[in-house]
Design an enzyme around this catalytic site. Structure first.
Site, PDB file in Angstrom:
ATOM      1  N   GLU A 250      31.779  41.757  12.930  1.00  0.00           N
ATOM      2  CA  GLU A 250      30.771  41.210  12.014  1.00  0.00           C
ATOM      3  C   GLU A 250      31.180  39.774  11.765  1.00  0.00           C
ATOM      4  O   GLU A 250      32.172  39.514  11.078  1.00  0.00           O
ATOM      5  CB  GLU A 250      30.718  42.027  10.725  1.00  0.00           C
ATOM      6  N   CYS A 284      28.290  35.994   4.359  1.00  0.00           N
ATOM      7  CA  CYS A 284      27.862  35.929   5.763  1.00  0.00           C
ATOM      8  C   CYS A 284      26.354  35.807   5.911  1.00  0.00           C
ATOM      9  O   CYS A 284      25.868  35.249   6.900  1.00  0.00           O
ATOM     10  CB  CYS A 284      28.343  37.166   6.509  1.00  0.00           C
TER      11      CYS A 284
END
Length: 475
Positions: A250, A284
């Protein structure tokens, strides 16, 4: 908070190697604690213990795994304020965001406990689909993949830890976790709770360590799965060197949100402000690129600038602060250089742009060149870019004009445009009528392109941490 936190080696507290790690309050810059750190010898012991724990972890019954996970839920609730305090101090999170993260830690373990039953269900497969296979039946089940290696980042030191270790427990996998060196205390508080459970000996090790030491988690063949959350450059390098093990990455992005003329601006614009600036933009899926239909561009721009000027920045321990400190002064300086580079290329700062030590003001720019770092890379700070588009198709093209593809938000009241966005936007998630920063801990979460490989979300992480095993019976 205590003055010293041990690491956890094979379920037990350990004083670590000689070089303890200092953890600082990200706002005051004062040292708040020292943390034990592992060396190569201790990591080898952890791997050896994890391998030995594989049979015992595999043998855990569903009700035993549920009991362990629910015991953690209970303990996390009891220590809610302590966990919140750690996030504010070591992570620089505003108190409200810290409290939300502790709640997400709790819900992620609850989701994992709920998923254990579904994991144990298995499947009956009809195999008599050809003449040659008449009389055959198939049965499948999921079995643990083995010892897992986890590397978590600084920005969500509880929640992203939970997304690795709660599914591992549900799947029946022993694991070794390296928390971020900037924010290791939160993971060690989780370790304290795990140590009170009935997890088999050697089932877990949570060990702050240098990146050089932790590289063994990437290369050692005894580790059967590596889950890494962090920078794209580091993550893809790990995948290239990981050998035969399964890898889940990720790696963030530069998330876009589209705003159509039929959007409810009174709802959308405050959400965009929160999505772009909360936790100093160190998320993110933080809103980085705001793509606005040309017919409403000036209106949206003026309102976003006005809202941004009201954003409160400062001490994260106070209740009404949205933008706390960035993780260190080096990151502030890096982001300032990116803003300056964009301005030199023709961009205009509409508001913000000021820095002070670890603080960076909430900042909006327009006319940012597409080859500027601030446009093409992940800002990971409280900066948003505004850009207009002519029609829906060109807006989708702008959203896709990125090497990243984690999540994209689309504000529209038109169901056909929503479906078109879902079809055509190249991202792991398309969020309709909300910002790309939206995440619930049971949904499949992950990206495409440079944003990563694989999916988090408890059910989907469990699938990664298990393998299908088939039995065929001839009648």
């Amino acid at each position: 908070m205590q003055n010293f936190y041990p690491l956890y080696l094979a379920n037990k507290a350990h004083e670590g190697a000689d070089d303890a790690l200092e953890v600082i309050n990200k706002y005051s810059q004062d040292v708040v604690a020292e943390v034990a750190r592992a060396d190569s010898d201790l990591l080898e012991q952890a791997i050896d213990a994890g391998v030995k724990a594989i049979p015992a972890m595999k043998a855990l019954k569903p009700f035993e795994k549920q009991r362990i996970l629910l015991q953690c839920v209970d303990k996390f609730n009891q220590r809610f304020d302590e966990f919140t305090e750690a996030l504010v101090a070591e992570g620089g999170k505003p108190k409200g965001a810290a409290e939300t993260e502790v709640k997400r830690l709790i819900s992620t373990f609850q989701f994992a406990a709920d998923s254990v039953t579904a994991l144990s269900a298995g499947e009956v497969i009809s195999l008599d689909v050809t003449e040659a296979s008449a009389g055959y039946r198939g049965f499948s089940k999921r079995v643990p993949i083995g010892l897992c290696g986890f590397i978590s980042p600084f920005n969500f030191p509880l929640n992203l830890v939970a997304h690795k270790i709660a599914p591992a427990i549900a799947a029946g996998c022993p694991f070794i976790l390296k928390p971020a060196s900037y924010t290791p205390i939160s993971a060690l508080l989780v370790a304290e709770v795990l140590a009170e459970t009935d997890l088999p000996e050697g089932a877990f090790s949570i060990m702050p360590m240098s990146s050089d030491v932790a590289d063994v988690l990437v290369t050692d063949e005894r580790i059967k799965l590596l889950s890494f959350t962090g920078s794209d450059k580091v993550g893809w390098d790990m995948k290239a060197r990981a050998g035969k093990k399964k890898v889940v990455l990720e790696l963030g992005g530069n998330a876009a949100v589209m705003v159509e003329p039929d959007a409810d601006l009174d709802v959308a614009l405050p959400r965009i402000i929160t999505g772009g600036f909360s936790q100093a933009g160190q998320v993110c899926i933080s809103v980085q690129r705001v793509l606005i239909h040309k017919d409403i561009y000036t209106q949206v721009k003026d309102k976003l600038v006005a809202l941004t000027k009201e954003v409160k920045i400062g001490d994260p321990s106070t209740g009404d602060v949205l933008v706390g400190p960035m993780i260190n002064e080096g990151e502030v300086e890096r982001l300032k250089q990116w803003v300056d580079e964009a301005v030199e290329g023709g961009a205009k700062v509409l508001c913000g742009g000021e820095t002070d030590g670890v603080m960076h003001s909430a900042t909006i720019l327009e006319n940012v060149p597409h080859d500027a770092k601030l446009y093409k890379d992940e800002a990971f700070g409280p900066v948003m870019i505004l850009e207009s588009y002519d029609d829906f198709e060109s807006g989708v093209a702008l959203a896709n004009d990125s090497r990243f593809g984690l999540q994209v938000g689309v504000y529209t009241a038109n169901i056909n445009k929503a479906l078109q966005a879902w079809d055509d936007i190249e991202a792991g998630g398309v969020i309709i009528n909300d910002v790309p920063t939206f995440r619930v801990d049971n949904m499949p979460y992950g990206g495409v392109k440079d944003s990563g490989f694989g999916r988090e979300g408890v059910k989907y992480a469990i699938e990664d941490m298990t393998e299908l095993r088939l039995m065929v019976v001839k009648g």
